[in-house]
Design an enzyme around this catalytic site. Structure first.
Site, short mmCIF file in Angstrom:
data_model
loop_
_atom_site.label_atom_id
_atom_site.label_comp_id
_atom_site.label_asym_id
_atom_site.label_seq_id
_atom_site.Cartn_x
_atom_site.Cartn_y
_atom_site.Cartn_z
N GLU A 158 0.82 -1.22 0.00
CA GLU A 158 0.00 0.00 0.00
C GLU A 158 0.85 1.26 0.00
OE1 GLU A 158 -3.52 1.81 2.80
OE2 GLU A 158 -3.59 -0.29 2.28
N ASP A 174 -2.72 -2.98 2.97
CA ASP A 174 -3.07 -3.18 4.38
C ASP A 174 -4.19 -4.20 4.53
OD1 ASP A 174 -1.20 -1.32 4.81
OD2 ASP A 174 -2.51 0.25 5.54
N TYR A 224 2.17 1.43 12.81
CA TYR A 224 1.14 1.98 11.92
C TYR A 224 0.04 2.70 12.70
CZ TYR A 224 -2.22 2.06 8.06
OH TYR A 224 -3.08 2.46 7.09
#
Length: 718
Positions: free
Chosen positions: A31, A131, A357
């Site tokens: 991503e 993701d 993240y």
């Protein structure tokens, strides 16, 4: 030949045009660039060294490239969509039989680079490494469809599903790729969410804009599946504030003298029961001055008996941060907006590699993460962050870093896990980045530390007068062992004081059976206060818990998981409402504008409840969750959305009365023309004659000169 010359000895050298099936490569699409690098690092030991090219990495088996978020968006095909300027009801609703794709302008070059790799003759299969979640699924599927010229590419696809970015976790993920069939439900749900948002947002916005522009002009009125219910939450709170009438009440405060010194107490009624109809009533409130004075007079100077109970209590640290709780904390502590916090966290994750993240809605870690947690403590203990290192060292020395369901729980980890520091000590951070990093590190350490332990004392002091007892309560709280609070030092004491007020102090001791004397007593006159306006922190909380206002249990369950928007989009939605002039930011308060009230009046008046109640999002999330599990077909869901879109447009189209029913103001200022009463209606302020109910003299003025809506106070002045 891009390193293809390293084929084993004796292999025939091929030309570019005729790929040899034994050398077909697999394209991995991540991503974002940082994840592509992590994947390359993890695969190098097992798959051989990669060569770095401008837009991708490549070795004998894999080509690894990445998107930068969404590279492709959906649009209605030309023949079904009229361009702006023709936003009339005649052209609505727009419900295309299928959607076409168009590149996102900012990232065209990136898209071309990814597509070039996907179309290579020697690339025989794809791995979706975006993701692990609904959006990641959509990002990949749209790129794949675009690369195939609107059709699937016809190359087999597998799914890499990652919870964590440690090299071992990535290698395990490659050993356990998911099949295309396993992902079908998530794929359907992702596409449906995106198309449904388009249908409701585009048609709703155009229909409400057309309605508001009937008398000429162009009044852009945006609505959306998430932004509009969010605005409704803020408007409803403002309505409660405006309706609030302050009521007087009294509290009776006293001080008592014991041998060891004096202490304070507040009168309360032990027989008091909660009143469902009146939230202002409390055990320590008296509603008339006479009663309050009588209580004070009855106990003044009296000898009083004392009973008390003292028990230990513990307070565990709060859970690890997800994005929403981090945004709320940073807004409360530093006044950062949700948007600022997300940008800082993103920079700490991508640039500094110091945090994991950030766009996550989980507050737990995977169960196999204990070793990583221990290494993180070791990094913190030896890093240059002097204000944090001693606490990390203590945790390691005293064996605090151990398994616990409050921290490690696979069932609570969705696409991502909680935000924690990575194993990399950050380099030079800006002041704001350092503040946010510290917030995350302290919370990470605190969650492993033992609970804080207190001794809590509740003391009841009783005076008697003419056969009646009067009770006063005093509370004391003494910190016995700080536990995790030690990490916060002085700051924690200040927080406690603020939260607990009087209660955070220790009480002077009273011996068993000792009588104390009332020193001083007086009634204190106070007034009830309206509910507080939302700050960004409390609005994020309301969006996250939007399910609380939903009557239906099953729907509420679906919303429990989702709330309004996702952690990744909430900041942008709040910023969007401010940008559209539906809300203003004043200090830390968010205040809805006249334009917001006008939109709510319109939606309620047209009875388009679907857009003003959080239940809509709950219903969608519930059905999308069913679709992910394969229990609901994409076609059935999209048919319902199309029907709802038609209903919204129809309600606005067929509404034929001049004004929309609503809660309107009557101006104090009389009509400058005839002295009659000027009243507000949906579009204008108009004279209604001397009676306030008649035709009036014809004087009126618009509520939205030059596209900006007057507030009532401004209309008065005008």
């Amino acid at each position: 030949m891009r390193g293809r010359g390293r084929a084993s000895a004796g292999a025939r050298v091929r030309t570019r045009e005729e790929p040899d099936s034994s050398h077909m490569k697999t394209l991995v699409i991540a991503e974002k660039p940082s994840v592509a690098q992590d994947i390359v690092r993890a695969l190098t030991p097992v798959a051989g060294k990669f060569d770095k090219h401008d837009e991708h990495f490549e070795n004998e088996r894999y080509v690894v490239t990445s998107a930068v978020g969404h590279l492709v968006e959906i649009q209605a095909p030309e023949q079904y969509d009229v361009k702006r300027g023709k936003w009339s009801f005649a052209h609505l609703p727009v419900i295309p039989p299928h959607f076409e794709l168009k590149p996102v302008d900012k990232t065209k070059t990136r898209l071309n680079a990814v597509v070039r790799q996907a179309r290579r003759k020697d690339v025989g299969a794809l791995i979706n490494a975006c993701d692990a979640g609904r959006e990641g699924e959509l990002i990949f599927r749209l790129i794949e469809q675009y690369a195939g010229g609107g059709k699937p590419l016809g190359k087999p696809v597998q799914r890499l599903w990652l919870q964590s970015m440690t090299p071992q976790a990535i290698r395990d993920g490659f050993d356990n790729l998911r099949t295309d069939a396993q992902m079908q439900g998530l794929h359907d749900a992702a596409r449906s969410r995106s198309e449904a948002d388009w249908l409701v947002g585009i048609n709703g916005t155009r229909a409400m804009t057309a309605f508001n522009s009937r008398d000429g002009g162009f009044f852009l009125t945006t609505v959306g599946r998430v932004q509009t219910p969010t605005l409704a939450v803020v408007v409803e709170r403002e309505e409660q504030i405006r309706r609030h009438v302050a009521r007087d009440y009294w509290e009776i405060h006293a001080t008592f003298l014991a041998e060891a010194g004096e202490y304070a107490g507040k009168w309360f009624d032990p027989a008091w029961k909660k009143d469902a109809g009146d939230a202002d009533k409390r055990a320590d409130r008296v509603w008339d001055a006479h009663t309050a004075q009588a209580i004070a007079d009855a106990v003044r100077g009296k000898a009083c008996s004392v009973t008390e109970e003292s028990k230990p209590s513990t307070q565990a640290s709060p859970l690890l941060f997800d994005l929403t709780s981090l945004q709320r904390e940073a807004n409360g502590k530093f006044g950062f907006s949700a948007k600022t916090t997300l940008a800082l966290a993103q920079s700490l994750y991508e640039r500094h590699k110091a945090l994991t993240y950030p766009r996550t809605d989980s507050r737990w870690l995977p169960e196999d993460y204990l070793a990583v947690a221990r290494k993180t403590f070791e990094m913190l203990a030896t890093s240059g962050q002097r204000h944090l290192a001693p606490h990390a060292k203590k945790a390691l020395d005293d064996g605090y870093v151990k398994p616990s369901k409050r921290i490690f729980d696979n069932s609570k980890v969705s696409d991502h896990f909680a935000i924690i520091p990575t194993l990399e000590a950050p380099g030079a951070l800006s002041e704001a980045e350092q503040k946010l990093y510290d917030l995350v590190v302290r919370r990470f350490m605190a969650v492993f530390y033992p609970s804080a332990e207190y001794q809590v004392t509740t003391r009841i002091t009783t005076a008697s007068h003419e056969g009646q007892s009067y009770n006063f309560q005093s509370n004391g709280k003494v910190l016995v062992r700080p536990g995790w609070l030690a990490i916060y030092g002085k700051e924690a004491d200040a927080e406690m004081e603020k939260k607990e007020g009087e209660q955070s102090k220790s009480l002077v001791p009273v011996k068993p059976g000792e009588m104390v004397r009332n020193e001083h007593v007086e009634p204190k006159a106070l007034q009830t206060r309206p509910p507080a306006r939302y700050s960004e922190a409390t609005l994020l909380g309301a969006m996250e818990g939007a399910g609380k206002w939903i009557e239906d249990d099953e729907l509420r369950e679906a919303m429990q998981e989702k709330g309004l928007g996702t952690p990744a989009t909430r900041a942008a939605i709040i910023e969007g409402l401010i940008g559209e002039k539906y809300m203003l930011r004043e200090g830390r308060e968010l205040i809805p504008t006249a334009k917001a009230f006008q939109l709510m009046t319109l939606l309620r008046g047209l009875q388009v409840e679907e857009l003003s109640k959080p239940a809509l999002t709950g219903d969608w999330e519930y059905k999308l969750a069913q679709m992910e599990k394969g229990q609901l077909s994409r076609e059935a869901f999209m048919r319902e959305i199309a029907a709802m879109t038609e209903r919204i447009v129809l309600k606005a189209k067929e509404y034929d009365r001049d004004t929309v029913p609503g809660d309107y103001a009557t101006l104090q200022t009389p009509c400058p023309n005839c002295g009659g009463v000027v009243q507000e209606n949906y579009r204008r302020y108009a004279c209604t004659g001397a009676s306030g109910a008649g035709e009036g003299c014809g004087f009126s003025f618009t509520k939205t000169p030059a596209g900006r809506t007057f507030a009532v106070e401004e209309a008065e002045a005008f």
